[in-house]
Design an enzyme around this catalytic site. Structure first.
Site, short mmCIF file in Angstrom:
data_model
loop_
_atom_site.label_atom_id
_atom_site.label_comp_id
_atom_site.label_asym_id
_atom_site.label_seq_id
_atom_site.Cartn_x
_atom_site.Cartn_y
_atom_site.Cartn_z
N ASN A 1 0.33 11.38 7.95
CA ASN A 1 -0.90 10.99 8.62
C ASN A 1 -1.81 12.14 8.98
O ASN A 1 -2.90 11.93 9.50
CB ASN A 1 -0.56 10.18 9.88
N THR B 1 -6.15 15.32 4.10
CA THR B 1 -7.43 16.01 3.88
C THR B 1 -7.38 16.81 2.59
O THR B 1 -6.30 17.11 2.08
CB THR B 1 -7.76 16.97 5.05
N LYS C 1 4.06 -7.09 3.45
CA LYS C 1 3.87 -5.65 3.31
C LYS C 1 3.89 -5.03 4.69
O LYS C 1 3.59 -5.70 5.68
CB LYS C 1 2.57 -5.32 2.59
N THR D 1 0.86 -1.19 0.00
CA THR D 1 0.00 0.00 0.00
C THR D 1 0.90 1.24 0.00
O THR D 1 1.37 1.65 -1.05
CB THR D 1 -0.99 -0.01 1.17
N THR E 1 -2.03 -2.19 6.92
CA THR E 1 -1.90 -3.45 7.62
C THR E 1 -0.56 -4.10 7.38
O THR E 1 0.05 -3.88 6.35
CB THR E 1 -2.99 -4.38 7.08
N GLU F 1 6.29 4.48 8.21
CA GLU F 1 5.95 5.76 7.58
C GLU F 1 6.84 6.89 8.06
O GLU F 1 6.95 7.15 9.26
CB GLU F 1 4.51 6.12 7.88
#
Lengths: 381, 381
Positions: free
Chosen positions: A376, A381, A165, A143, A176, A255
């Site tokens: 994050n 947005t 992953k 992802t 996930t 991340e």
């Protein structure tokens, strides 16, 4: 360089149009022979339908033949319909492969709360070409990961290949950790399950990126026996080596991470306490921030150890960072500049000796960066 | 506006030179009468000498007369010497006040691993002028807090005043939450201790800034009886109101925070599960990041609830954000733009109904921002 799957396994993937990016997002992993399997899944109470279905299959004790994975949609928090869609994904994959649905495990990762686009899966499955190589599958299950995660080992002639992953997150919700290990070793189901539990608790369960546990995490080990028997001790060492390599890749690819953190704890009263202490240090937001800033801030390591619940005497514990002794029951005279320079590395090791017993454990994490917050918060947005 | 301490209490502070900034850093809080007291302290295994000493005093059951606090040095991880220095700080304060050391509680917050500058404390104590007002003390106990934290209540004529510092962090190591509540109500020690335990678990223990627990945290309630008896039910409501007000201030003033997060959970199987669920949502790095970015990312709230260990059925749970229903067993049709706008507030409320039972709980947190990472990484080396 192409990684060949163990004997009797094939895999493949396609672009089914589930990922908005249009990248490969639907994948199959298939064994020509019924395989013994072992499985560990998220403890999250809001677990996705694929996890509930997987647990039920696992409880049946029947062998497994295939896994179908979609990346882009977690099919979680999708109501009753989510359970039907998950069943449907298994049926469609079984149809494509000439199997019964009970032989097919499903896995999903991606957006939470959006119905699974089953039609896209129905259209995509026939397009998947199966090959003896790992790459297409490893690519399609990603992802927000920045790179595919593949590891392999050979044990007494049998092969073990792992595909994973990481815990990158995608808009609007969490993704996930998925890990699939396959082997052509012949291992009785009971032994496989007991061994896998132990490997998972020493590897994947010791990875922490941000302390959040996904609704869709799973770790699978399939053994189809195409090669034959191997010594079990050596076999599980190989499985652990593959799982550990994947765990490191997942942590490094957290991340926004700029570096891998490896925390080794020894001298704990028990192995469980050692693992817990290592995890707590790897998960401390304060220490993760210091790591990012190359600040040899041992006080944060000590405080995290104190929070872990592991028994130790603060007057005896030793802390080393990149091999440099920083603390031993009191701060040691160390060169702060040198220690900071040593932290400017791809991989930073914290070594702790609790001096309580013989327990050892390792955890893998990463630094906490402004990039994590941006990914994050600001970019969603 | 000056906040007057309850009858019989006086406080004061001075610049002892412990904080590199030269700001006030040494403070006394004194009762003219022996006071009943209740105390809660960090569970961190690397707890500072002041915590160990406080626990021993507390176990003795004897009344308390004074607290001496230094801000700037946590006197933690300072070896055997740290214990001597802490004793010495109590002795010096007792000498200044004409008390015995066993009547004086110590508290320290600031740098870990640096010996306490006892000489500066010895020189500073005689300079402290005691007044019936709270402000000088409240100012001197701060570290990286951006504002003093004072709250008050009156119950049937008795007064309760609370003074706290937050969980901001200072170079090179973590600071601490300290809370001191004083009252002139007459409350038997046993009742005071039982009531305080319950208040602390519903207020200070429900604050989460970054999941790290300090080595020096403590929360104290002193009752000197100068006013007289009050109804105990109303008294503890007043104490809880003061503690809750301080808890909110601490969360709002978390490092780098731009807003306060209030998480209310109802319908839990037990009160403990409600509190745990609220805490887990308030502590989720993913949700804290989404909060910063004004992203109404309910999936992260659901996933955090699922991780909390609280029992609930994901098909029934309800989630409201700023009063807007987002999820009820499935995502609701809500206006994402409107929800995002509603999050642009000083205070954002998450309301969860688990629909399992009658348990209720609240937690307070803040958003996770690039500022947090900067304060704890880039600004420390």
């Amino acid at each position: 360089m192409a990684v060949r799957l163990p004997r009797g396994f094939r895999a493949g993937a396609t672009r089914a149009g589930i990922k908005p990016s249009g990248r490969p997002d639907l994948a199959l992993l298939v064994s020509g022979l019924p395989a013994a399997w072992a499985y560990a899944a998220t403890q999250n109470r809001a677990a996705a339908p694929s996890i509930h279905r997987g647990r039920a299959l696992y409880a049946s004790g029947k062998p497994l033949r295939a896994v179908v994975v979609n990346a882009g949609n977690a099919n979680c928090a999708t109501g009753e319909r989510g359970y039907e869609d998950d069943r449907r994904m298994a049926e469609l994959a079984a149809l494509r492969l000439g199997l019964s649905p009970e032989e097919v495990l499903t896995a999903s990762t991606g957006v939470i709360g959006v119905p699974l686009p089953v039609e896209k899966i129905a259209q995509g499955l026939p397009q998947i070409g199966l090959t003896p190589f790992a790459e297409a599958f490893a690519e399609a299950i990603l992802t927000t990961d920045t790179r595919p995660k593949v590891a392999e080992a050979e044990v007494a002639g049998a092969r073990i290949v792992g595909l994973a992953k990481g815990s990158g997150m995608i808009h609007p919700n969490m993704a996930t950790m998925l890990a699939f290990l396959v082997t052509d070793a012949l291992v009785p189901q009971e032994a496989l399950r007991a061994g896998w539990r132990r490997v998972v608790e020493r590897t994947f369960n010791q990875v922490t990126v941000d302390g959040d546990t996904s609704t869709n995490d799973l770790a699978l080990l399939m053994a189809n026996g195409a090669y034959g028997e191997v010594p079990l001790g050596a076999f599980f060492e190989g499985v652990e080596a593959v799982a550990q390599a994947l765990a490191r890749m997942i942590a490094r690819d957290g991340e926004g991470a700029t570096k891998l953190m490896v925390v080794r704890v020894r001298g704990a009263a028990t192995e469980e306490e050692a693992r817990r202490a290592a995890r707590t240090v790897a998960g401390s937001a304060l220490w993760k921030s210091a790591l990012y800033g190359n600040d040899p801030n041992w006080g944060r390591i000590l405080a995290a150890l104190g929070n872990s619940g592991a028994r130790f005497d603060p007057m005896r514990v030793r802390i080393l960072l990149q091999g440099i002794p920083l603390y031993e029951g009191g701060v040691l005279p160390f060169d702060r500049e040198e220690a900071s320079r040593a932290m400017r590395a791809e991989e930073v090791e914290v070594l702790v000796d609790l001096r309580e017993g013989q327990g050892e454990g390792v955890a893998w994490g990463c630094d906490l960066t402004e990039g994590y917050v941006r990914i994050n918060a600001l970019y969603t947005t």
